[in-house]
Design an enzyme around this catalytic site. Structure first.
Site, PDB file in Angstrom:
ATOM      1  N   ASP A  23       0.871  -1.164   0.000  1.00 10.68           N
ATOM      2  CA  ASP A  23       0.000   0.000   0.000  1.00 10.68           C
ATOM      3  C   ASP A  23       0.918   1.227   0.000  1.00 10.68           C
ATOM      4  O   ASP A  23       2.104   1.133   0.313  1.00 10.68           O
ATOM      5  CB  ASP A  23      -0.903  -0.015   1.227  1.00 10.68           C
ATOM      6  N   ASP A  25      -0.089   5.118   0.917  1.00 11.48           N
ATOM      7  CA  ASP A  25      -0.293   6.113   1.970  1.00 11.48           C
ATOM      8  C   ASP A  25      -0.232   5.458   3.346  1.00 11.48           C
ATOM      9  O   ASP A  25      -1.036   4.589   3.665  1.00 11.48           O
ATOM     10  CB  ASP A  25      -1.638   6.816   1.789  1.00 11.48           C
TER      11      ASP A  25
END
Length: 257
Positions: A23, A25
């Site tokens: 991922d 952020d």
């Protein structure tokens, strides 16, 4: 000779894995904080406006709402989820709605304008521990991909100087174009694994969001690592994380324990 203390075993043997899926952020870059602030500003203003127009009172938006309803999800899904928590229904609208439109898409676009402005004016710096792990995986030749619900993912990677680190980037915009369900469904991670020539079982997922960890578990990925940047160790474990760390430096041979 004095006895030597053996080095601790690394938490992960990266040579076992065919692909590592990150991922963005909150895992690679601290842009999750930017998103949190943008969501808070947008929803707080909206609730005040909507309460005045409807003559009702709503519980204020809190950071816990971000973790419960928004974090890790595609933007419009996050809007829809939070509104449902307050019993509010708005027209869906379209992705082309202006940011002042009182629609699900309009509110999502309003939030995105804040994020875009922050990225343009302030930029973003990747977490040092995350860069160190990318260095190690790159040296080992392990294929890597980014799987992000954010439509801004390519811009964030470029701003952080990470764009050339990954063989594949699956942004929220590309997921929509491909018709892939967003997290907590496992579809985006499964697609990225296949793009790297791996299977779910031979891939590692690294996520800071409960919904993203749930996606990794739902897809039966070989290893799901939770990164606790505020969601909490217990919720990440409950969602299916095999291992929870607070910094990706912990995943490097000889890293902090």
């Amino acid at each position: 000779m004095p006895a030597t203390t053996p080095s601790p075993e690394p938490l992960v043997d990266w040579t076992r894995w065919r692909a590592v899926l990150f991922d963005l952020d909150g895992v690679l870059t601290p842009t999750a904080v930017v998103h949190m602030h943008a969501w808070r500003a947008m929803f707080s203003a909206f609730l005040a406006e909507h309460a005045a127009a409807e003559g009702v009172t709503y519980p204020p938006y809190t950071d816990q709402d971000y973790f419960d309803y928004v974090d890790g999800k595609p933007r419009y899904d996050g809007v829809r989820s939070f509104l449902a928590s307050r019993g509010i229904t708005l027209p869906e609208g379209t992705p082309e709605d202006p940011p002042d439109a009182l629609t699900v898409c309009g509110l999502g676009n309003r939030k995105n304008d804040v994020v875009t402005e922050v990225l343009a004016t302030e930029g973003v710096t990747a977490y040092p521990g995350s860069v160190a792990l990318l260095d190690e995986l790159g040296a080992l030749g392990v294929p890597m991909a980014v799987v992000s619900s954010s439509r801004n993912a390519p811009d964030v990677l470029r701003a952080a100087g990470l764009a050339d680190r990954f063989a594949f980037v699956l942004s929220g915009a590309l997921a929509t174009d491909l018709g892939l369900a967003g997290k907590p469904a496992p579809d985006t991670y499964a697609h990225a694994a296949a793009e790297l020539g791996a299977t779910n079982a031979t891939s590692v997922v690294l996520e800071d969001a409960v919904s993203g960890v749930a996606a990794g578990r739902a897809g039966d990925f070989g290893l799901v690592i939770g990164v606790d940047r505020g969601a909490g160790e217990a919720p990440l474990q409950a969602a299916g994380a095999d291992l929870v760390v607070t910094d990706l430096a912990e995943l490097i041979d000889g890293g902090a324990r």
